[in-house]
Design a protein around this motif. Structure first.
Motif: not given
Length: 235
Positions: A132-135, A177-178, A190-193
């Motif tokens: 989802x975040x690449x992290x 990345x913090x 309703x978002x990526x988080x």
């Protein structure tokens, strides 16, 4: 009873993965052998939770799983059985200082809970974060593991899993990345988080016996309860 359990496990092995032969010898894929030692790196299978449960009564075997872990940052201290608070003896416990993530503080946990956390982190949590975040997740904030109390602190209730250090309450995850993703604030969005937290909870349900979150009740509105007891309780 044990015989029936073994027959069931063998049936799952045969149906789920089939039988492989190598030069005439019977072999099973990693993670499917009910007699072999558990490894943090083994892919999850229906046999995994049964093997994890066996570690509860075998401290030596459980600590060997931790020592064989390929996680270079893992830091833990084995603890002798003790009773830090009257009425709440602790057995087969370690102090987990760091895994593949840093924690808001070190905590005492049963060795099987520690193994379960490592498997959750490797097979469910970090894949969800990277997808989802690449992290990866770099840090985890928690509300603790051991608390000598009954469920919800009620005098007439059963003992909490926290009374035996068999559960961890997770409040937030912080990416490399913090970026901080917290249950109080991001759950249900309703978002990526929000999607990440859904995956983090569902992934935990594949590993731990009991997983309770904000949709369960108000007492869990700000954290995930990750417990060892139970089987497939996911709310």
């Amino acid at each position: 009873m044990r015989g029936r359990t073994l027959i069931l496990l063998l049936g799952m092995v045969a149906v789920g993965v089939g039988i492989a032969f190598d030069k005439g010898a019977l072999t099973l894929p990693a993670g499917w052998n009910p007699w072999g030692p558990l490894s943090v790196s083994d892919p999850p299978t229906p046999v995994t939770r049964w093997k994890l449960g066996r570690l509860q009564g075998d401290p030596e075997a459980c600590r060997a799983v931790l020592e064989r872990s390929a996680e270079p940052a893992l830091a833990f201290t084995p603890l002798a059985d003790h009773e830090p608070v009257a009425g709440c003896p602790l057995e087969n416990v370690v102090r987990l200082e760091r895994s593949g993530v840093t924690f808001s503080s070190s905590f005492v946990a049963t060795c099987p809970l520690t193994v379960a956390w490592l498997r959750y982190e490797r097979h469910r949590l970090q894949p969800a974060a990277r997808a989802l975040f690449g992290e990866p997740v770099a840090a985890v904030e928690h509300y603790g593991s051991f608390a000598c109390r009954n469920v919800y602190g009620r005098e007439d209730a059963r003992r909490s899993q926290h009374a035996t250090a068999e559960a961890l309450d997770v409040a937030a995850y912080r990416l490399a990345n913090g970026r901080r993703i917290a249950l109080p604030g991001d759950w249900g969005d309703d978002d990526v988080e929000g999607e990440f937290l859904k995956r983090a909870q569902q992934g935990a349900c594949d590993v731990f016996g009991t997983v309770l979150g904000p949709d369960y009740n108000a007492a869990h509105a700000d954290h995930f309860h990750l417990g060892m007891r139970g089987y497939g309780v996911c709310r």
